[in-house]
Write an enzyme that holds these catalytic residues in place. Structure first.
Site, PDB file in Angstrom:
ATOM      1  N   LYS A 173       0.850  -1.198   0.000  1.00 40.85           N
ATOM      2  CA  LYS A 173       0.000   0.000   0.000  1.00 40.85           C
ATOM      3  C   LYS A 173       0.883   1.245   0.000  1.00 40.85           C
ATOM      4  CE  LYS A 173      -2.277   1.890   3.645  1.00 40.85           C
ATOM      5  NZ  LYS A 173      -2.293   3.359   3.526  1.00 40.85           N
ATOM      6  N   ASP A 230      -3.449   4.306  -1.842  1.00 39.80           N
ATOM      7  CA  ASP A 230      -4.374   4.771  -0.794  1.00 39.80           C
ATOM      8  C   ASP A 230      -4.267   6.283  -0.658  1.00 39.80           C
ATOM      9  OD1 ASP A 230      -6.116   4.834   1.389  1.00 39.80           O
ATOM     10  OD2 ASP A 230      -4.531   4.345   2.826  1.00 39.80           O
ATOM     11  N   LYS A 275      -7.180   8.106  -0.898  1.00 39.90           N
ATOM     12  CA  LYS A 275      -8.507   8.489  -0.372  1.00 39.90           C
ATOM     13  C   LYS A 275      -9.073   9.677  -1.133  1.00 39.90           C
ATOM     14  CE  LYS A 275      -7.322   6.828   4.245  1.00 39.90           C
ATOM     15  NZ  LYS A 275      -5.886   6.593   4.036  1.00 39.90           N
ATOM     16  N   PHE A 276      -9.351   9.473  -2.411  1.00 39.53           N
ATOM     17  CA  PHE A 276      -9.860  10.557  -3.250  1.00 39.53           C
ATOM     18  C   PHE A 276     -11.183  11.099  -2.697  1.00 39.53           C
ATOM     19  CE2 PHE A 276      -7.702   8.132  -6.944  1.00 39.53           C
ATOM     20  CZ  PHE A 276      -6.503   8.794  -6.743  1.00 39.53           C
ATOM     21  N   ILE A 304     -14.638  16.659  -6.642  1.00 39.34           N
ATOM     22  CA  ILE A 304     -15.800  16.639  -7.528  1.00 39.34           C
ATOM     23  C   ILE A 304     -15.690  15.417  -8.457  1.00 39.34           C
ATOM     24  CG2 ILE A 304     -16.135  19.134  -7.398  1.00 39.34           C
ATOM     25  CD1 ILE A 304     -14.839  19.338 -10.205  1.00 39.34           C
ATOM     26  N   THR A 331     -10.168   4.725  10.894  1.00 34.88           N
ATOM     27  CA  THR A 331      -9.961   3.927  12.114  1.00 34.88           C
ATOM     28  C   THR A 331      -9.315   4.741  13.235  1.00 34.88           C
ATOM     29  OG1 THR A 331      -8.015   3.070  10.955  1.00 34.88           O
ATOM     30  CG2 THR A 331      -9.912   1.621  11.110  1.00 34.88           C
ATOM     31  N   GLY A 364       0.618  -1.332   8.967  1.00 40.39           N
ATOM     32  CA  GLY A 364       1.758  -0.462   8.715  1.00 40.39           C
ATOM     33  C   GLY A 364       2.817  -0.622   9.776  1.00 40.39           C
ATOM     34  N   ARG A 365       2.797   0.289  10.771  1.00 36.72           N
ATOM     35  CA  ARG A 365       3.876   0.365  11.751  1.00 36.72           C
ATOM     36  C   ARG A 365       4.192  -0.920  12.490  1.00 36.72           C
ATOM     37  NH1 ARG A 365       1.149   5.787  13.823  1.00 36.72           N
ATOM     38  NH2 ARG A 365      -0.571   4.545  12.981  1.00 36.72           N
TER      39      ARG A 365
HETATM   40  O1  C5P Z   1       0.683   2.033  10.901  1.00 36.66           O
HETATM   41  P1  C5P Z   1      -0.755   1.615  10.793  1.00 36.66           P
HETATM   42  O2  C5P Z   1      -0.932   0.108  10.834  1.00 36.66           O
HETATM   43  O3  C5P Z   1      -1.660   2.336  11.750  1.00 36.66           O
HETATM   44  O4  C5P Z   1      -1.158   2.062   9.325  1.00 36.66           O
HETATM   45  C1  C5P Z   1      -2.480   1.995   8.860  1.00 36.66           C
HETATM   46  C2  C5P Z   1      -2.509   2.452   7.439  1.00 36.66           C
HETATM   47  O5  C5P Z   1      -3.818   2.361   6.943  1.00 36.66           O
HETATM   48  C3  C5P Z   1      -2.045   3.888   7.225  1.00 36.66           C
HETATM   49  O6  C5P Z   1      -1.323   3.915   6.006  1.00 36.66           O
HETATM   50  C4  C5P Z   1      -3.317   4.666   7.081  1.00 36.66           C
HETATM   51  O7  C5P Z   1      -3.165   5.761   6.214  1.00 36.66           O
HETATM   52  C5  C5P Z   1      -4.264   3.637   6.484  1.00 36.66           C
HETATM   53  N1  C5P Z   1      -5.679   3.808   6.791  1.00 36.66           N
HETATM   54  C6  C5P Z   1      -6.170   3.821   8.068  1.00 36.66           C
HETATM   55  N2  C5P Z   1      -7.507   3.983   8.300  1.00 36.66           N
HETATM   56  C7  C5P Z   1      -8.351   4.116   7.282  1.00 36.66           C
HETATM   57  C8  C5P Z   1      -7.872   4.084   5.978  1.00 36.66           C
HETATM   58  C9  C5P Z   1      -6.516   3.922   5.760  1.00 36.66           C
HETATM   59  O8  C5P Z   1      -5.396   3.673   9.017  1.00 36.66           O
HETATM   60  N3  C5P Z   1      -9.637   4.208   7.506  1.00 36.66           N
END
Ligand code: C5P
Length: 238
Positions: free
Chosen positions: A31, A58, A60-61, A64, A122, A209-210
């Protein structure tokens, strides 16, 4: 089998590619979000495709309908396999995006990216969404019910909403960020869930991610998450 996507939220191309090389063969999706994309641009998307990753853009568009449709067309042209837009962009924006994706499939690129609508980030705790008094779970479900009819393939939601969305929106896929293996730090996320519980709730894709990218051993961590997902699925099926 639910699939894992690693969020390459790093500021440098070399770091992103090093992580991708390590995770190749274990994690099917990379991603690329707004941090990395803003630093390095779209060339990386093609490099990740060439490494046999499925590529998830990702950004997130939310704009318009015409602007979002053109952005979807551009993403499809560089071979993106999945992208996000906000369900709150509404029916005309989502339908324009779906039409652009379908046209991309009919055109030279031949690939139709999957479209996932963000419901409630989230990172929002209940009561934190400006101007919205509904609970995140109710608001996410309301948006998800519209996503399929508007032409989207799935929604982005927390694991806490996945079961209700899957039950009331047959065929709609759920992609869940906010995934935290037991004992890992939530950070800025608020509606978090373990990989096992998210799979049990019906998630089709988990975004991590992290917990992977900041781990001392990203590959070992990713393998543990994939194993946790697989055993949760087996338990669910039995
Ligand atoms: O590091 P972490 O696991 O929190 O990363 C979550 C990833 O998912 C980030 O790249 C964040 O931008 C993305 N994301 C999110 N919540 C959403 C949509 C995307 O955390 N609703």
């Amino acid at each position: 089998m639910p699939q894992l996507a690693v969020a390459l939220d790093v500021p440098e191309k070399q770091r992103a590619l090093a992580l991708a090389s390590q995770l190749r063969g274990t994690v099917p999706w990379c991603k690329v979000g707004m941090e990395l994309f803003t630093h390095v641009g779209p060339g990386l998307l093609e490099e990740l495709s060439a490494m046999d990753f499925s590529v998830f853009l990702d950004l997130k568009f939310y704009d318009i309908p015409n602007t979002v449709a053109q952005a979807v067309k551009a993403a499809a042209a560089v071979g993106v396999n999945m992208l996000t837009l906000h369900c709150q962009g509404g029916e005309r924006m989502c339908r324009a995006a779906a039409e652009a994706a379908a046209n991309a499939a009919a055109g030279v690129s031949g690939a139709r990216p999957l479209l996932f609508g963000v419901t409630v980030l989230t990172s929002f705790a209940p009561g934190e969404m400006p101007g919205i008094t509904a609970q995140p779970s109710d608001f996410a479900l309301d948006l998800a019910r519209q996503a399929g009819p508007w032409g989207l393939d799935g929604v982005v939601c927390s694991g806490h909403e996945a079961a209700a969305i899957k039950a009331s929106c047959p065929g709609l896929r759920c992609l869940c960020p906010g995934i935290r293996p037991a004992g890992s730090a939530a950070g800025d996320q608020r509606r978090v869930m373990t990989p096992a519980l998210a799979v049990a709730a019906g998630a089709d894709y988990l975004v991590v991610g992290r917990p992977i990218t900041a781990a001392a051993d990203p590959l070992a961590t990713a393998k543990l998450i994939v194993a946790e997902m697989a055993s949760s699925l087996i338990q669910k099926q039995n």
